[in-house]
Design a protein around this motif. Structure first.
Motif, PDB file in Angstrom:
ATOM      1  N   ILE A 197     -11.217 -40.433  63.594  1.00 44.73           N
ATOM      2  CA  ILE A 197     -11.547 -40.938  64.937  1.00 44.73           C
ATOM      3  C   ILE A 197     -12.085 -39.798  65.802  1.00 44.73           C
ATOM      4  O   ILE A 197     -13.032 -39.984  66.562  1.00 44.73           O
ATOM      5  CB  ILE A 197     -10.300 -41.572  65.606  1.00 44.73           C
ATOM      6  N   THR A 198     -11.485 -38.616  65.663  1.00 50.75           N
ATOM      7  CA  THR A 198     -11.838 -37.530  66.602  1.00 50.75           C
ATOM      8  C   THR A 198     -12.939 -36.592  66.090  1.00 50.75           C
ATOM      9  O   THR A 198     -13.509 -35.849  66.894  1.00 50.75           O
ATOM     10  CB  THR A 198     -10.593 -36.696  66.957  1.00 50.75           C
ATOM     11  N   GLY A 199     -13.223 -36.612  64.784  1.00 43.28           N
ATOM     12  CA  GLY A 199     -14.358 -35.839  64.272  1.00 43.28           C
ATOM     13  C   GLY A 199     -14.138 -34.338  64.186  1.00 43.28           C
ATOM     14  O   GLY A 199     -12.999 -33.865  64.234  1.00 43.28           O
ATOM     15  N   ASN A 200     -15.234 -33.595  64.052  1.00 47.23           N
ATOM     16  CA  ASN A 200     -15.209 -32.142  63.871  1.00 47.23           C
ATOM     17  C   ASN A 200     -14.246 -31.731  62.761  1.00 47.23           C
ATOM     18  O   ASN A 200     -13.371 -30.879  62.949  1.00 47.23           O
ATOM     19  CB  ASN A 200     -14.851 -31.441  65.183  1.00 47.23           C
ATOM     20  N   LEU A 214     -13.112 -29.845  76.734  1.00 46.29           N
ATOM     21  CA  LEU A 214     -14.395 -30.488  77.062  1.00 46.29           C
ATOM     22  C   LEU A 214     -14.350 -31.157  78.441  1.00 46.29           C
ATOM     23  O   LEU A 214     -15.315 -31.068  79.202  1.00 46.29           O
ATOM     24  CB  LEU A 214     -14.772 -31.515  75.990  1.00 46.29           C
ATOM     25  N   TRP A 262     -22.837 -38.691  77.776  1.00 41.16           N
ATOM     26  CA  TRP A 262     -22.926 -39.115  76.373  1.00 41.16           C
ATOM     27  C   TRP A 262     -22.574 -37.993  75.400  1.00 41.16           C
ATOM     28  O   TRP A 262     -21.727 -38.181  74.512  1.00 41.16           O
ATOM     29  CB  TRP A 262     -24.302 -39.723  76.067  1.00 41.16           C
ATOM     30  N   TRP A 269     -20.743 -35.497  75.999  1.00 41.37           N
ATOM     31  CA  TRP A 269     -19.307 -35.253  76.218  1.00 41.37           C
ATOM     32  C   TRP A 269     -18.485 -36.237  75.382  1.00 41.37           C
ATOM     33  O   TRP A 269     -17.535 -35.849  74.681  1.00 41.37           O
ATOM     34  CB  TRP A 269     -18.989 -35.407  77.718  1.00 41.37           C
ATOM     35  N   LEU A 270     -18.867 -37.509  75.405  1.00 44.71           N
ATOM     36  CA  LEU A 270     -18.172 -38.517  74.608  1.00 44.71           C
ATOM     37  C   LEU A 270     -18.323 -38.225  73.121  1.00 44.71           C
ATOM     38  O   LEU A 270     -17.348 -38.189  72.372  1.00 44.71           O
ATOM     39  CB  LEU A 270     -18.736 -39.914  74.915  1.00 44.71           C
ATOM     40  N   ARG A 271     -19.567 -37.994  72.701  1.00 43.90           N
ATOM     41  CA  ARG A 271     -19.842 -37.804  71.275  1.00 43.90           C
ATOM     42  C   ARG A 271     -19.031 -36.650  70.704  1.00 43.90           C
ATOM     43  O   ARG A 271     -18.518 -36.728  69.608  1.00 43.90           O
ATOM     44  CB  ARG A 271     -21.336 -37.508  71.053  1.00 43.90           C
ATOM     45  N   LEU A 272     -18.951 -35.544  71.457  1.00 40.97           N
ATOM     46  CA  LEU A 272     -18.289 -34.370  70.891  1.00 40.97           C
ATOM     47  C   LEU A 272     -16.782 -34.375  71.143  1.00 40.97           C
ATOM     48  O   LEU A 272     -16.053 -33.588  70.556  1.00 40.97           O
ATOM     49  CB  LEU A 272     -18.952 -33.082  71.402  1.00 40.97           C
ATOM     50  N   SER A 273     -16.305 -35.276  72.009  1.00 39.00           N
ATOM     51  CA  SER A 273     -14.854 -35.428  72.167  1.00 39.00           C
ATOM     52  C   SER A 273     -14.313 -36.365  71.101  1.00 39.00           C
ATOM     53  O   SER A 273     -13.175 -36.252  70.658  1.00 39.00           O
ATOM     54  CB  SER A 273     -14.508 -36.038  73.533  1.00 39.00           C
ATOM     55  N   VAL A 274     -15.108 -37.356  70.721  1.00 41.70           N
ATOM     56  CA  VAL A 274     -14.668 -38.412  69.813  1.00 41.70           C
ATOM     57  C   VAL A 274     -15.621 -38.500  68.629  1.00 41.70           C
ATOM     58  O   VAL A 274     -16.830 -38.573  68.831  1.00 41.70           O
ATOM     59  CB  VAL A 274     -14.674 -39.785  70.548  1.00 41.70           C
ATOM     60  N   ILE A 275     -15.077 -38.481  67.419  1.00 42.71           N
ATOM     61  CA  ILE A 275     -15.784 -38.724  66.158  1.00 42.71           C
ATOM     62  C   ILE A 275     -16.887 -37.710  65.815  1.00 42.71           C
ATOM     63  O   ILE A 275     -17.116 -37.415  64.650  1.00 42.71           O
ATOM     64  CB  ILE A 275     -16.359 -40.175  66.084  1.00 42.71           C
ATOM     65  N   GLY A 276     -17.583 -37.201  66.787  1.00 44.97           N
ATOM     66  CA  GLY A 276     -18.775 -36.385  66.517  1.00 44.97           C
ATOM     67  C   GLY A 276     -18.468 -35.052  65.857  1.00 44.97           C
ATOM     68  O   GLY A 276     -17.330 -34.659  65.691  1.00 44.97           O
ATOM     69  N   ALA A 277     -19.515 -34.371  65.454  1.00 44.50           N
ATOM     70  CA  ALA A 277     -19.374 -33.035  64.891  1.00 44.50           C
ATOM     71  C   ALA A 277     -20.545 -32.213  65.406  1.00 44.50           C
ATOM     72  O   ALA A 277     -21.666 -32.718  65.507  1.00 44.50           O
ATOM     73  CB  ALA A 277     -19.389 -33.095  63.377  1.00 44.50           C
TER      74      ALA A 277
END
Lengths: 225, 246
Positions: free
Chosen positions: A85-88, A132, B79, B81-89
């Motif tokens: 869910i949180t990635g990275n 963030l 956007w 901010w959302l992407r890298l807080s949640v799921i993103g890499a």
């Protein structure tokens, strides 16, 4: 309630919560572009999105399957749901969970490891969310500092700094296990430098080599004892 | 356009999703902590796990914040901010955003060319391309772990401990791949065996590893166990400072 019954109940609830959280997050993440598009007065161009998915999305889909197969056993149920869910994952969550496991001295597949992994991933995710959020709030005053030319090489090398430290931590106890994948990967990248841009895809064969060697060593030890 | 992408309504939408995920993390954290206490784990060990994970994550999180800043020029702040807080890499977002921008006819990912439809399409593609881990978790996490648990149980009867060894080996494979790529980048990055590629990642990894050895020495030989929580963050900081000084 005895320990086993408690853990079974804990595990069951973890899956219910994990699935519910994954589903809600998924709906919100896919729904958000449509909602934003609606507010901006234009919905997404679906044919362009399909074309885009076919050009880059396929690679990430394959990568996601590999990540799921490889990292879920490392993270356990709770940690797995949270991490996806949180990635990275590669640059933070996996090393963070492995570091926590090293410090706590737990073994993969045990309830203790499941708990340590969940605590570690949750704390790591909350740290990122906080950094963030604070960073976004202070974006204007922070921007000149964080984007100053002098600091850029440092931030550009976060991942080598992370893997350098983790390499020492893991290689020192397993140097015989590390020599072969390290040598093979180094030679591969030297001889085929174009593969450097596909580093994440080579984790699987490298890991398979290390696991194969670990299995041979484990069998040998078993035969000796 | 950039003003619309930084509007309050976008902050509310993205902020709500981030807040939901933060709440999920808190729920999982509290449950895990209570479960740890209930099965008799040492509370000090649980607290040390939390401290070490927080200190571990601060520096990479600042790196991720830089990703938000980098993307905020073209996609606004909420956007990314959302992407890298949640799921993103970090390594994923820019690449997919760029590819999506090309598909919607933008020459480059920039605020100057951005239209509402281009933004909505880019945002959708960024979400869809990376959601598979979450979908696989939803459908298969339980069954996959149960299957592995069953195999482990069968094997435990004869020879215990390979599951743990396999996880360590997999991680060694992961680290070896990255270290190999840094060395390969230096030796052949600018042409086979030219030794003119970027040496910085190799030096950074070496400095970081050297500091890690110092931290481990102090923790194990000088009984400074508390240092363990800061060893990775401290070593990373040393490596990053080396990169700045080079």
């Amino acid at each position: 309630m005895d320990k086993n019954t408690y853990l079974e109940q804990y595990d069951r609830t973890t899956h219910v919560l994990g699935r519910a959280a994954s589903l809600i997050t998924l709906v919100m993440l896919v729904g958000a572009p449509f909602l934003i598009g609606f507010l901006l007065g234009a919905l997404p161009d679906l044919s362009a999105a399909v074309k885009g998915f076919l050009s880059v999305g396929i690679i990430w889909t394959v990568s996601s399957v590999v990540e799921f197969l490889v990292y879920t056993p490392m993270l356990g149920a709770g940690g797995g749901y949270l991490a996806f869910i949180t990635g990275n994952l590669i640059n933070m969550k996996i090393p963070c969970a492995m570091n926590a496991r090293e410090i706590a001295g737990t073994q993969a597949g045990t309830p203790e490891n499941e708990i340590i992994s969940t605590l570690s991933i949750a704390a790591s995710s909350l740290t990122t969310i906080t950094v963030l959020a604070v960073g976004v709030l202070l974006l204007v005053p922070l921007q000149p500092i964080l984007q100053s030319e002098a600091l850029q090489p440092g931030f550009a090398n976060v991942v080598p700094a992370l893997f350098g430290a983790m390499a020492y931590q893991y290689f020192r106890r397993n140097i015989r296990l590390a020599v072969v994948p390290l040598t093979i990967m180094t030679l591969l990248f030297i001889l085929v430098p174009s593969l450097i841009s596909q580093t994440s895809l080579l984790i699987l064969p490298s890991g398979a080599i290390a696991i194969g060697l670990a299995y041979l060593s484990w069998r040998k030890k078993g035969a000796e004892s | 356009m950039i003003a619309q992408l930084n509007s309050i309504s976008l902050y509310v939408i993205c902020g709500s999703i981030v807040a939901f995920v933060a709440a999920v993390c808190i729920v999982f954290m509290v449950r895990a902590y209570k479960a740890g206490i209930a099965i008799g784990m040492d509370p000090a060990k649980l607290k040390r796990t939390l401290t070490s994970s927080v200190t571990f994550s601060v520096l990479p999180s600042i790196g991720i914040l830089l990703g938000v800043i980098a993307l905020s020029g073209s996609l606004g702040t909420p956007w990314p901010w959302l992407r890298l807080s949640v799921i993103g890499a970090l390594h994923y977002e820019t690449q997919v955003a760029q590819a999506a921008a090309e598909q919607v006819g933008l020459h480059t990912l920039s605020a100057a060319e951005m239209t509402p439809q281009a933004f909505a399409t880019i945002a959708l593609l960024m979400s869809v391309c990376i959601m598979w881990g979450m979908i696989l978790s939803f459908f298969f996490n339980k069954g996959y772990l149960k299957k592995l648990g069953g195999q482990k149980k069968e094997k435990t009867d004869s020879k215990p401990g390979f599951g743990d060894m396999a996880m360590t080996a997999m991680f060694i494979g992961l680290v070896s791949t990255y270290i190999g790529s840094y060395i390969g980048g230096f030796v052949s990055g600018e042409g086979l065996f030219t030794f003119k590629g970027d040496l910085t990642p190799v030096i950074v990894a070496l400095v970081s590893g050297l500091f890690m050895s110092g931290f481990i020495y102090l923790a194990e030989k000088k009984n400074m166990v508390w240092l363990e929580s800061f060893s990775i963050a401290g070593s990373m900081l040393a490596g990053m400072i080396a990169a700045i000084l080079l």
